[in-house]
Design a protein around this motif. Structure first.
Motif, PDB file in Angstrom:
ATOM      1  N   ASN A 115      -8.911 -22.724   5.627  1.00  0.00           N
ATOM      2  CA  ASN A 115      -8.564 -22.935   7.039  1.00  0.00           C
ATOM      3  C   ASN A 115      -7.231 -22.291   7.412  1.00  0.00           C
ATOM      4  O   ASN A 115      -6.948 -22.111   8.587  1.00  0.00           O
ATOM      5  CB  ASN A 115      -8.531 -24.425   7.356  1.00  0.00           C
ATOM      6  N   ASN A 116      -6.398 -21.955   6.442  1.00  0.00           N
ATOM      7  CA  ASN A 116      -5.088 -21.371   6.724  1.00  0.00           C
ATOM      8  C   ASN A 116      -5.161 -19.854   6.937  1.00  0.00           C
ATOM      9  O   ASN A 116      -4.185 -19.250   7.372  1.00  0.00           O
ATOM     10  CB  ASN A 116      -4.112 -21.665   5.577  1.00  0.00           C
ATOM     11  N   MET A 117      -6.282 -19.233   6.651  1.00  0.00           N
ATOM     12  CA  MET A 117      -6.413 -17.787   6.807  1.00  0.00           C
ATOM     13  C   MET A 117      -6.798 -17.430   8.233  1.00  0.00           C
ATOM     14  O   MET A 117      -7.573 -18.141   8.881  1.00  0.00           O
ATOM     15  CB  MET A 117      -7.474 -17.235   5.842  1.00  0.00           C
ATOM     16  N   ASP A 118      -6.236 -16.331   8.723  1.00  0.00           N
ATOM     17  CA  ASP A 118      -6.606 -15.842  10.057  1.00  0.00           C
ATOM     18  C   ASP A 118      -7.942 -15.112  10.022  1.00  0.00           C
ATOM     19  O   ASP A 118      -8.735 -15.189  10.952  1.00  0.00           O
ATOM     20  CB  ASP A 118      -5.534 -14.894  10.599  1.00  0.00           C
ATOM     21  N   SER A 119      -8.164 -14.360   8.925  1.00  0.00           N
ATOM     22  CA  SER A 119      -9.370 -13.566   8.805  1.00  0.00           C
ATOM     23  C   SER A 119      -9.747 -13.456   7.338  1.00  0.00           C
ATOM     24  O   SER A 119      -8.897 -13.511   6.458  1.00  0.00           O
ATOM     25  CB  SER A 119      -9.130 -12.170   9.388  1.00  0.00           C
ATOM     26  N   TYR A 120     -11.018 -13.286   7.111  1.00  0.00           N
ATOM     27  CA  TYR A 120     -11.511 -13.094   5.739  1.00  0.00           C
ATOM     28  C   TYR A 120     -11.686 -11.608   5.415  1.00  0.00           C
ATOM     29  O   TYR A 120     -12.151 -11.265   4.355  1.00  0.00           O
ATOM     30  CB  TYR A 120     -12.847 -13.816   5.547  1.00  0.00           C
ATOM     31  N   ARG A 121     -11.294 -10.766   6.338  1.00  0.00           N
ATOM     32  CA  ARG A 121     -11.463  -9.335   6.145  1.00  0.00           C
ATOM     33  C   ARG A 121     -10.539  -8.843   5.037  1.00  0.00           C
ATOM     34  O   ARG A 121      -9.363  -9.176   4.989  1.00  0.00           O
ATOM     35  CB  ARG A 121     -11.150  -8.597   7.431  1.00  0.00           C
ATOM     36  N   ILE A 122     -11.117  -8.014   4.172  1.00  0.00           N
ATOM     37  CA  ILE A 122     -10.338  -7.401   3.109  1.00  0.00           C
ATOM     38  C   ILE A 122     -10.187  -5.934   3.473  1.00  0.00           C
ATOM     39  O   ILE A 122     -11.178  -5.198   3.571  1.00  0.00           O
ATOM     40  CB  ILE A 122     -11.043  -7.543   1.741  1.00  0.00           C
ATOM     41  N   THR A 123      -8.962  -5.515   3.670  1.00  0.00           N
ATOM     42  CA  THR A 123      -8.745  -4.130   4.071  1.00  0.00           C
ATOM     43  C   THR A 123      -8.981  -3.206   2.883  1.00  0.00           C
ATOM     44  O   THR A 123      -8.633  -3.530   1.749  1.00  0.00           O
ATOM     45  CB  THR A 123      -7.311  -3.923   4.605  1.00  0.00           C
ATOM     46  N   SER A 124      -9.575  -2.074   3.184  1.00  0.00           N
ATOM     47  CA  SER A 124      -9.852  -1.117   2.118  1.00  0.00           C
ATOM     48  C   SER A 124      -8.619  -0.254   1.877  1.00  0.00           C
ATOM     49  O   SER A 124      -7.794  -0.052   2.756  1.00  0.00           O
ATOM     50  CB  SER A 124     -11.050  -0.257   2.472  1.00  0.00           C
ATOM     51  N   GLU A 125      -8.530   0.257   0.672  1.00  0.00           N
ATOM     52  CA  GLU A 125      -7.418   1.117   0.314  1.00  0.00           C
ATOM     53  C   GLU A 125      -7.878   2.571   0.371  1.00  0.00           C
ATOM     54  O   GLU A 125      -9.040   2.869   0.144  1.00  0.00           O
ATOM     55  CB  GLU A 125      -6.937   0.783  -1.091  1.00  0.00           C
ATOM     56  N   ASP A 126      -6.947   3.456   0.665  1.00  0.00           N
ATOM     57  CA  ASP A 126      -7.277   4.874   0.664  1.00  0.00           C
ATOM     58  C   ASP A 126      -7.568   5.316  -0.765  1.00  0.00           C
ATOM     59  O   ASP A 126      -6.815   4.986  -1.680  1.00  0.00           O
ATOM     60  CB  ASP A 126      -6.118   5.704   1.241  1.00  0.00           C
ATOM     61  N   PRO A 127      -8.654   6.064  -0.945  1.00  0.00           N
ATOM     62  CA  PRO A 127      -8.965   6.511  -2.308  1.00  0.00           C
ATOM     63  C   PRO A 127      -7.971   7.562  -2.793  1.00  0.00           C
ATOM     64  O   PRO A 127      -7.375   8.284  -1.997  1.00  0.00           O
ATOM     65  CB  PRO A 127     -10.366   7.102  -2.188  1.00  0.00           C
ATOM     66  N   GLU A 128      -7.803   7.624  -4.085  1.00  0.00           N
ATOM     67  CA  GLU A 128      -6.920   8.628  -4.673  1.00  0.00           C
ATOM     68  C   GLU A 128      -7.563  10.004  -4.523  1.00  0.00           C
ATOM     69  O   GLU A 128      -8.782  10.148  -4.607  1.00  0.00           O
ATOM     70  CB  GLU A 128      -6.693   8.314  -6.142  1.00  0.00           C
ATOM     71  N   ILE A 129      -6.729  11.004  -4.324  1.00  0.00           N
ATOM     72  CA  ILE A 129      -7.220  12.377  -4.142  1.00  0.00           C
ATOM     73  C   ILE A 129      -7.986  12.846  -5.369  1.00  0.00           C
ATOM     74  O   ILE A 129      -9.016  13.515  -5.261  1.00  0.00           O
ATOM     75  CB  ILE A 129      -6.043  13.334  -3.852  1.00  0.00           C
ATOM     76  N   GLU A 130      -7.528  12.479  -6.565  1.00  0.00           N
ATOM     77  CA  GLU A 130      -8.190  12.913  -7.790  1.00  0.00           C
ATOM     78  C   GLU A 130      -9.633  12.409  -7.850  1.00  0.00           C
ATOM     79  O   GLU A 130     -10.526  13.083  -8.323  1.00  0.00           O
ATOM     80  CB  GLU A 130      -7.425  12.428  -9.026  1.00  0.00           C
ATOM     81  N   LYS A 131      -9.859  11.197  -7.376  1.00  0.00           N
ATOM     82  CA  LYS A 131     -11.223  10.650  -7.403  1.00  0.00           C
ATOM     83  C   LYS A 131     -12.126  11.323  -6.378  1.00  0.00           C
ATOM     84  O   LYS A 131     -13.334  11.368  -6.548  1.00  0.00           O
ATOM     85  CB  LYS A 131     -11.185   9.145  -7.155  1.00  0.00           C
ATOM     86  N   MET A 132     -11.543  11.841  -5.320  1.00  0.00           N
ATOM     87  CA  MET A 132     -12.351  12.523  -4.314  1.00  0.00           C
ATOM     88  C   MET A 132     -12.753  13.925  -4.780  1.00  0.00           C
ATOM     89  O   MET A 132     -13.810  14.408  -4.436  1.00  0.00           O
ATOM     90  CB  MET A 132     -11.576  12.633  -2.999  1.00  0.00           C
ATOM     91  N   GLU A 133     -11.894  14.551  -5.590  1.00  0.00           N
ATOM     92  CA  GLU A 133     -12.201  15.885  -6.058  1.00  0.00           C
ATOM     93  C   GLU A 133     -13.246  15.862  -7.185  1.00  0.00           C
ATOM     94  O   GLU A 133     -14.085  16.720  -7.267  1.00  0.00           O
ATOM     95  CB  GLU A 133     -10.926  16.572  -6.547  1.00  0.00           C
ATOM     96  N   ARG A 134     -13.134  14.873  -8.057  1.00  0.00           N
ATOM     97  CA  ARG A 134     -14.066  14.725  -9.167  1.00  0.00           C
ATOM     98  C   ARG A 134     -14.557  13.276  -9.187  1.00  0.00           C
ATOM     99  O   ARG A 134     -14.057  12.461  -9.960  1.00  0.00           O
ATOM    100  CB  ARG A 134     -13.381  15.070 -10.491  1.00  0.00           C
ATOM    101  N   PRO A 135     -15.536  12.932  -8.341  1.00  0.00           N
ATOM    102  CA  PRO A 135     -15.954  11.531  -8.209  1.00  0.00           C
ATOM    103  C   PRO A 135     -16.601  10.953  -9.467  1.00  0.00           C
ATOM    104  O   PRO A 135     -16.617   9.744  -9.631  1.00  0.00           O
ATOM    105  CB  PRO A 135     -16.939  11.566  -7.048  1.00  0.00           C
ATOM    106  N   PHE A 136     -17.118  11.799 -10.345  1.00  0.00           N
ATOM    107  CA  PHE A 136     -17.773  11.260 -11.522  1.00  0.00           C
ATOM    108  C   PHE A 136     -17.029  11.688 -12.734  1.00  0.00           C
ATOM    109  O   PHE A 136     -17.241  12.193 -13.634  1.00  0.00           O
ATOM    110  CB  PHE A 136     -19.235  11.667 -11.571  1.00  0.00           C
TER     111      PHE A 136
END
Length: 136
Positions: A115-136
């Protein structure tokens, strides 16, 4: 849930069915089981295999009714096996894991109310550039 009930068949399908079924009958009932049981070699698997293989090679269209019956049987057995396997997996794997997690108080989905929380939303973090270049 729809099932592929198209039991149409062509010459190649019937030939493949006759040859495959005949070889399986020979290997399973004509060779393997008699060898494991240590009994004599029965004739009926060889006769059955010949009635599948010979028409499969020379006149495959004769195997049409046998193929349709076998495919209907396969669909029925597939439905039964799927139901049994899914029930076993649910009651043997998921139910005990869920009960253990409930006992130890683990809430993976974070469903507890605060009841003390304003929202249950969890903000996403920006992905690291290295993971975007080589996702796997």
């Amino acid at each position: 849930m729809t099932m592929d009930t198209d039991l149409s068949h062509d010459r190649k399908t019937l030939r493949s069915f006759g040859l495959t079924s005949g070889v399986i009958v020979i290997l399973l009932f004509g060779v393997l089981l008699p060898w494991l049981r240590g009994s004599g070699w029965p004739r009926w698997p060889w006769i059955l295999a010949a009635t599948l293989i010979l028409p499969g090679v020379f006149i495959p269209f004769i195997l049409g009714p046998v193929y349709r019956i076998w495919m209907k049987f396969g669909h029925i057995m597939g439905r039964i096996n799927t139901t049994i396997i899914l029930a076993v997996v649910f009651y043997v794997v998921f139910t005990p894991v869920g009960m253990i997690m409930k006992i130890i108080g683990r809430d993976v989905l974070h469903r507890k109310f605060d009841n003390n929380m304003d929202s249950y939303r969890i903000t996403s973090e920006d992905p690291e550039i290295e993971k975007m270049e080589r996702p796997f």
